[in-house]
Design a protein around this motif. Structure first.
Motif, PDB file in Angstrom:
ATOM      1  N   GLY A 162       0.830  -1.198   0.033  1.00  0.00           N
ATOM      2  CA  GLY A 162      -0.010  -0.011   0.065  1.00  0.00           C
ATOM      3  C   GLY A 162       0.846   1.162   0.065  1.00  0.00           C
ATOM      4  N   THR A 163       2.307   0.972   0.057  1.00  0.00           N
ATOM      5  CA  THR A 163       2.918   2.411   0.016  1.00  0.00           C
ATOM      6  C   THR A 163       3.831   2.335  -1.388  1.00  0.00           C
ATOM      7  N   ALA A 164       3.680   3.701  -1.989  1.00  0.00           N
ATOM      8  CA  ALA A 164       4.266   3.646  -3.176  1.00  0.00           C
ATOM      9  C   ALA A 164       5.572   4.317  -3.396  1.00  0.00           C
ATOM     10  N   GLY A 180      10.953   4.432 -12.864  1.00  0.00           N
ATOM     11  CA  GLY A 180      11.821   5.202 -13.792  1.00  0.00           C
ATOM     12  C   GLY A 180      10.832   5.860 -14.784  1.00  0.00           C
ATOM     13  N   GLN A 181       9.652   5.569 -15.125  1.00  0.00           N
ATOM     14  CA  GLN A 181       8.852   5.961 -16.333  1.00  0.00           C
ATOM     15  C   GLN A 181       7.762   6.755 -15.756  1.00  0.00           C
ATOM     16  N   GLY A 182       7.845   7.197 -14.261  1.00  0.00           N
ATOM     17  CA  GLY A 182       6.977   7.987 -13.623  1.00  0.00           C
ATOM     18  C   GLY A 182       5.559   7.484 -13.121  1.00  0.00           C
ATOM     19  N   ASN A 183       5.659   6.190 -13.370  1.00  0.00           N
ATOM     20  CA  ASN A 183       4.487   5.371 -12.781  1.00  0.00           C
ATOM     21  C   ASN A 183       4.402   5.145 -11.261  1.00  0.00           C
ATOM     22  N   ARG A 184       3.429   5.324 -10.475  1.00  0.00           N
ATOM     23  CA  ARG A 184       3.396   4.768  -9.092  1.00  0.00           C
ATOM     24  C   ARG A 184       3.226   3.320  -9.132  1.00  0.00           C
ATOM     25  N   GLN A 185       4.034   2.762  -8.240  1.00  0.00           N
ATOM     26  CA  GLN A 185       4.105   1.305  -8.188  1.00  0.00           C
ATOM     27  C   GLN A 185       3.837   1.017  -6.560  1.00  0.00           C
ATOM     28  N   GLU A 194       4.077  -4.708  -2.831  1.00  0.00           N
ATOM     29  CA  GLU A 194       3.904  -5.599  -4.060  1.00  0.00           C
ATOM     30  C   GLU A 194       5.372  -6.125  -4.624  1.00  0.00           C
ATOM     31  N   ALA A 195       6.268  -5.031  -4.950  1.00  0.00           N
ATOM     32  CA  ALA A 195       7.592  -5.057  -5.342  1.00  0.00           C
ATOM     33  C   ALA A 195       8.288  -6.197  -4.608  1.00  0.00           C
ATOM     34  N   ASP A 198      12.001   8.317  -4.351  1.00  0.00           N
ATOM     35  CA  ASP A 198      10.829   8.398  -3.243  1.00  0.00           C
ATOM     36  C   ASP A 198      10.554   7.158  -2.365  1.00  0.00           C
ATOM     37  N   VAL A 199      11.286   6.043  -2.464  1.00  0.00           N
ATOM     38  CA  VAL A 199      11.150   4.863  -1.645  1.00  0.00           C
ATOM     39  C   VAL A 199      11.440   5.296  -0.192  1.00  0.00           C
TER      40      VAL A 199
END
Length: 178
Positions: A56-58, A62-67, A71-72, A157-158
């Motif tokens: 639930g944290t994002a 590198g492409q500017g997408n929130r992940q 989950e990673a 931003d991790v």
């Protein structure tokens, strides 16, 4: 005599691949909850000394997408389990969770699965309430992973999960005060 030799030849590969005494195989059929915790046979297990990214944290890739950071971490743990077939041993039990150390087989080497997760940048050293790590070598591995921008550390931003958990605990204690 031939029957005995055939029986030994049949059983020998299983004996050689079985987990040593005191260990258990981290086998298919487990349910991963996070990048450090799973359930097997109705029992919850957690890798000792590490903290995965919180689900639930994002972070921004590198492409500017929130992940989803959690989950990673979970995906990497799943991949390491599948690829290295770890064996684990319990080290402590607290609040219904069995804390374990696991060893993954890579080539002819046995490596600490938690150390692999931290070194690759997909887990962090778990911290005690005083801010010190449960296992100092993981904190050192974390610093090296951060310096090398390994795994999740490549994204600016991790956020370290222990910092997030600490903030949450502080907010709860403030709101509980009269």
């Amino acid at each position: 005599m031939k029957l005995a030799a055939a029986l030994v030849a049949t059983l020998l590969p299983f004996a050689a691949n079985a987990a040593p005494e005191g260990y258990f195989d981290l086998a298919p059929g487990i349910t991963l909850e996070t990048g450090d915790t799973w359930i097997s046979n109705l029992e919850r297990f957690r890798l000792y000394g590490i903290q995965s990214c919180l689900r639930g944290t994002a972070y921004t890739d590198g492409q500017g997408n929130r992940q989803d950071c959690g989950e990673a971490s979970l995906a990497m743990l799943a991949a390491y389990i599948k690829d290295t077939k770890p064996i684990c041993a319990p080290v402590a039990k607290l609040n219904g969770i069995s804390y374990v150390v696991c060893y993954a087989t890579v080539g002819s080497q046995r490596l600490d699965l938690a150390q692999i997760m931290v070194t690759s940048g997909y887990a962090f050293a778990a911290l005690k309430t005083d801010g010190l790590p449960y296992h100092a070598p993981y904190a050192i591995a974390e610093q090296l992973a951060q310096q090398k921008k390994a795994g999740l550390w490549q994204f600016s931003d991790v956020q370290h999960p222990s910092i997030l958990l600490s903030r949450e605990a502080n907010q709860r204690s403030r709101s509980a005060q009269p």
